[in-house]
Design an enzyme around this catalytic site. Sequence first.
Site: not given
Length: 365
Positions: A263, A214, A160, A239, A188
């Site tokens: 997702k 991402e 992250k 995303d 991400d």
Amino acid sequence: MKITEIEIYRLSIPMEPFVIATGTMDFAQNTFIRIRTDTEIVGVGECSAFPMIVGETQDTCLVIARDFAKLWKGKDPLNIEERLAELNMYIAGNTTIKSAFDMALYDIASKNAGVPLYQFLKGIPREIVTDITLGIASPEEMAAKAKELYRAGAVMLKVKLGKDPKTDIARIREIRKAVGFDMPIRIDANQGWTYEGAVEALQGLEPFKIQFCEQPMRTYLDHLLPELRTETTVLIMADESVYSHHDAERLCRADACDYINIKFSKSGGIHEALKIAAIAAEFNIPCMIGGMLESRLALAAKVHFAYAAPNVKFYDLDTCMVGHLEDPVVGGIQYKGYHIHLSDLPGIGADINQEFLDSCERWVI
């Protein structure tokens, strides 16, 4: 077949604090539902609210779930298209709670057919290995954690980022020093950078062998994604920019991304996720199946989906491994290290332990 009763549970799973660019989570804000029918078949579904991403909280999910239950009571759960259309006609958005109801319908349908969900979806099992996510901390702390995960057998890291570009570059530099260059690293940013920040960060990260990045920027900057791709060799995965197959087609036609992250909490569940994967496949854009903070129950549904979507090439299915302090699932996916396996039980093949549910707030419609 008719729906006779729907149980709704506040499935709060305590967890270690988890930090991303947009906030910190102290517990998994999940909702669990059981749909009972006038046969022996019971369908289950779970969703995980991540308010800073999807704009839904556990409380909004629970309120809307009661309305959905009233809509569906007495109706046929096997008519999936019609049932899901009713939810979309009732309220726009709220894809997270919709995904739990979608999941329960597919559980019922595949149980009714007497087959695992992936077979109902005409899927084929394949090897699935998940990454493991590293939350945001100081470069030194993240490097130490990465080394610990590497020594424990992690196959690939999802890191992250999305804060100050210079510090984000330092984070990856220190992580590479700790784990070397053989271990794949994907990053991400969770919409954390401006366009200028994304250019600075991604160009600075190019020497560190990044698999992909991402969602580098806010969705309102989607029109700049094609330009961003010309500024860096780091591949871009959309995303939060892709909730529906319409979003997927828009980005694919604009040549705005290299990959798409699917997702259920964004797509509203399996039904729309299959459409997103199909559109992406038309444009030769591989996909990833990811999640929020779901338990092994929802993760099982995601593996069934992945088996049925050959264009899904990447797997971010570690959501219950990133700090869940309890595991209330019976059945579900099983981890052997970072390799994931499913049983061949009918349906999703998972449920929540009743003793755990007895401690949860509950509504019955």
